[in-house]
Design an enzyme around this catalytic site. Structure first.
Site, mmCIF file in Angstrom:
data_model
loop_
_atom_site.group_PDB
_atom_site.id
_atom_site.type_symbol
_atom_site.label_atom_id
_atom_site.label_comp_id
_atom_site.label_asym_id
_atom_site.label_seq_id
_atom_site.Cartn_x
_atom_site.Cartn_y
_atom_site.Cartn_z
ATOM 1 N N ASN A 109 56.540 47.483 62.502
ATOM 2 C CA ASN A 109 58.006 48.060 63.301
ATOM 3 C C ASN A 109 57.881 49.650 63.740
ATOM 4 O O ASN A 109 57.694 50.425 62.673
ATOM 5 C CB ASN A 109 59.131 47.980 62.130
ATOM 6 C CG ASN A 109 59.639 46.496 62.023
ATOM 7 O OD1 ASN A 109 58.918 45.578 62.742
ATOM 8 N ND2 ASN A 109 60.572 46.227 61.051
ATOM 9 N N GLU B 203 60.286 45.715 55.933
ATOM 10 C CA GLU B 203 60.312 47.208 55.682
ATOM 11 C C GLU B 203 60.601 47.529 54.172
ATOM 12 O O GLU B 203 61.685 48.184 53.945
ATOM 13 C CB GLU B 203 61.283 47.920 56.633
ATOM 14 C CG GLU B 203 61.164 47.810 57.979
ATOM 15 C CD GLU B 203 61.960 48.431 58.901
ATOM 16 O OE1 GLU B 203 62.927 48.966 58.457
ATOM 17 O OE2 GLU B 203 61.804 48.757 60.164
ATOM 18 N N HIS C 95 65.198 40.435 54.283
ATOM 19 C CA HIS C 95 65.571 41.318 55.312
ATOM 20 C C HIS C 95 66.946 42.123 54.551
ATOM 21 O O HIS C 95 67.695 42.159 55.204
ATOM 22 C CB HIS C 95 65.855 40.991 56.666
ATOM 23 C CG HIS C 95 65.671 42.059 57.644
ATOM 24 N ND1 HIS C 95 64.856 42.126 58.815
ATOM 25 C CD2 HIS C 95 66.281 43.364 57.746
ATOM 26 C CE1 HIS C 95 65.020 43.109 59.484
ATOM 27 N NE2 HIS C 95 65.860 44.134 58.869
ATOM 28 N N ARG D 28 62.363 36.354 66.100
ATOM 29 C CA ARG D 28 62.157 36.451 64.695
ATOM 30 C C ARG D 28 63.474 36.759 64.208
ATOM 31 O O ARG D 28 64.454 37.166 64.499
ATOM 32 C CB ARG D 28 61.515 37.894 64.543
ATOM 33 C CG ARG D 28 61.605 38.288 63.257
ATOM 34 C CD ARG D 28 60.912 39.786 62.901
ATOM 35 N NE ARG D 28 60.938 40.121 61.521
ATOM 36 C CZ ARG D 28 61.160 41.452 61.138
ATOM 37 N NH1 ARG D 28 61.564 42.424 62.111
ATOM 38 N NH2 ARG D 28 61.287 41.507 60.050
ATOM 39 N N GLU E 38 59.198 44.895 65.544
ATOM 40 C CA GLU E 38 60.402 45.445 65.819
ATOM 41 C C GLU E 38 60.145 46.827 66.750
ATOM 42 O O GLU E 38 59.246 47.645 66.073
ATOM 43 C CB GLU E 38 61.473 46.032 64.727
ATOM 44 C CG GLU E 38 62.288 44.868 63.983
ATOM 45 C CD GLU E 38 62.977 45.508 62.835
ATOM 46 O OE1 GLU E 38 63.442 46.800 63.074
ATOM 47 O OE2 GLU E 38 63.264 44.759 61.902
#
Ligand code: FCB
Length: 444
Positions: free
Chosen positions: A292, A163, A118, A75, A351
């Protein structure tokens, strides 16, 4: 011995800004993290990602290490400023690095899983208001479209956002991530635009009929009441709303949680960023959820906190180098809860991992704490699967030590050690341990 399903996907994860470097290569523009890290006091020792792990140049060696590790999937994330360095400018050269990376991965039989965002937003977009400006949704769709057109046949696993809670609240309410703002109202708007852009990109992906899967990655952190007292229980529920339900509910239930809507509108005024039809877009069916997980928060009622009257308790024992408490059982409970309250879709741990103050001794990094951490979390994941849970894969954060955002290079999450002077990579003992887990597909 506990065996994992034969099809289980073992992997590792990274993110562009944290490892790539190559800050000016092939026409890359500036990201908000380049800018944020120049501001004194924002990043530990004012470090930045200009060189980072120099993965931009050393990717063949890194993919070789992945291959020796035996992972099935890797990833990584795309850097938006490589593709759109300035307003109105598309830079096709910015795709080259990813083409080379994919060539390398394909040659080794490693399946790519790509995160579209990200956190490294181009600064020209930030200058137009960044995620507070609803127009960013269209820019995000334009960016994603280029990725789908270029790589849609080679990449079959797409994650829209990593996130969004962090991008919204750490970046705009708490000020500890780029762009470093401290305005709750802004943070709420940002959270909504992130989710909306997610939904729009899911729609786009479907319309292109690319025959892969698309989802989102959330950082989910169980809020556990510190005591049995109902005040603490209520406080934990509110922080659960803040951290988890604010994202899970719109994605899986097509609505924001009412208690949180009430709290936020009472504190910050009408939530007029929410337009008709938005929730329908945000709730567009996805193919999987990326989770995550690092730790849980133990919550007590606290009147000093102006927004939630709730605060996490500072843990001091059995913590990682981040000060995060180690709670593998909460990973199990989290997965169970997602399944019971939200969805039976495939889940991936996108994650999980831990920072510890690693040191090289006689050419070796004996990171037993990390091995124990991973072991216990793998066991928790296994328990979930054994009970019929739909967990399909597990990406360890991280493949190698890297730029840990506001903590700079001071926190080491890698299973490969990086010497930031020489950029030499040395697999830690956890790498060798993980190699064996992957090989045997079992854990004791
Ligand atoms: C997550 C981020 C990732 C990394 C880990 C430790 O919040 O997604 O980039 O920094 O934490």
């Amino acid at each position: 011995m506990k065996s994992f399903p034969e099809t289980f996907i073992w992997g590792t994860a990274t993110a562009s800004y944290q490892i790539e470097g190559g800050a000016h290569e092939e026409g890359r523009g500036e990201s908000i993290w380049d800018r944020f890290s120049r501001q004194p006091g924002k990043v530990y020792q004012q470090e930045n990602g200009k060189i980072a792990c120099d993965h931009y140049h050393r990717y063949p060696e890194d993919v070789q290490l992945m291959s020796e590790l035996g992972i099935k999937s890797y990833r990584f994330s795309f850097a938006w400023p490589r593709l759109f360095p300035e307003e109105g400018k598309f830079n096709p050269e910015g795709l080259n690095f990813y083409k080379r990376l994919l060539d390398e991965l394909e040659a080794k039989g490693i399946t790519p899983t790509a995160t579209i965002y990200h956190w490294d937003l181009p600064t020209w977009l930030q200058d137009k208001g960044g995620w507070t400006n609803r127009e960013i949704v269209d820019h995000f769709v334009t960016y994603a479209k280029v990725l789908f057109e270029t790589f849609g046949d080679r990449i079959k696993n797409w994650i829209t956002h990593n996130e969004p809670w962090c991008a919204a609240f750490l970046g705009h309410a708490l000020g500890v991530h780029a762009p470093g703002h401290t305005d709750w109202n802004e943070a709420l708007i940002v959270s909504h635009h992130l989710l909306l852009s997610h939904g729009k990109v899911v729609e786009l992906y479907r319309s292109m009929e690319l025959n892969g899967q698309i989802g989102i990655t959330l950082n989910l952190s169980p809020a556990v009441p510190a005591t049995n007292d109902s005040m603490d229980k209520d406080a934990a529920w509110r922080l659960d709303g803040f951290a988890n339900r604010w994202f899970l509910d719109p994605i899986f239930k097509g609505k924001y949680p009412e208690d949180m809507m009430d709290t936020y509108s009472r504190k910050f005024g009408p939530l007029n960023f929410l337009k008709e039809g938005d929730l329908g877009v945000i709730g567009k069916p996805i193919d999987f959820l990326g989770v995550n997980y690092y730790s849980h928060n133990s919550i007590s009622h606290n009147d000093d906190d102006p927004v939630f009257q709730a605060k996490p308790i500072n843990e001091t024992e059995n913590v990682t180098d981040m000060g995060w408490g180690i709670h593998p059982e909460s990973l199990y409970h989290l997965l169970k809860r997602i399944q019971s309250d939200y969805t039976n879709l495939p889940l991936y741990i996108t994650e999980n991992g831990a920072a510890f103050p690693d040191e090289v001794e006689n050419g070796k990094i004996e990171d037993n704490d990390r091995i124990r951490y991973l072991h216990d979390h793998f066991v928790a994941a296994h328990r979930f699967i054994e009970e019929g849970g739909n967990l399909k894969g597990y990406y360890v954060w991280s493949l190698m030590d890297n730029f840990e955002w506001a903590f700079g290079y001071s926190k080491r999450f890698g299973i490969i050690y990086v010497d930031y002077e020489t950029l030499e990579r040395t697999p830690k003992e956890s790498y060798k341990w993980y190699q064996n887990i992957i090989k045997t597909n079992q854990i004791d």
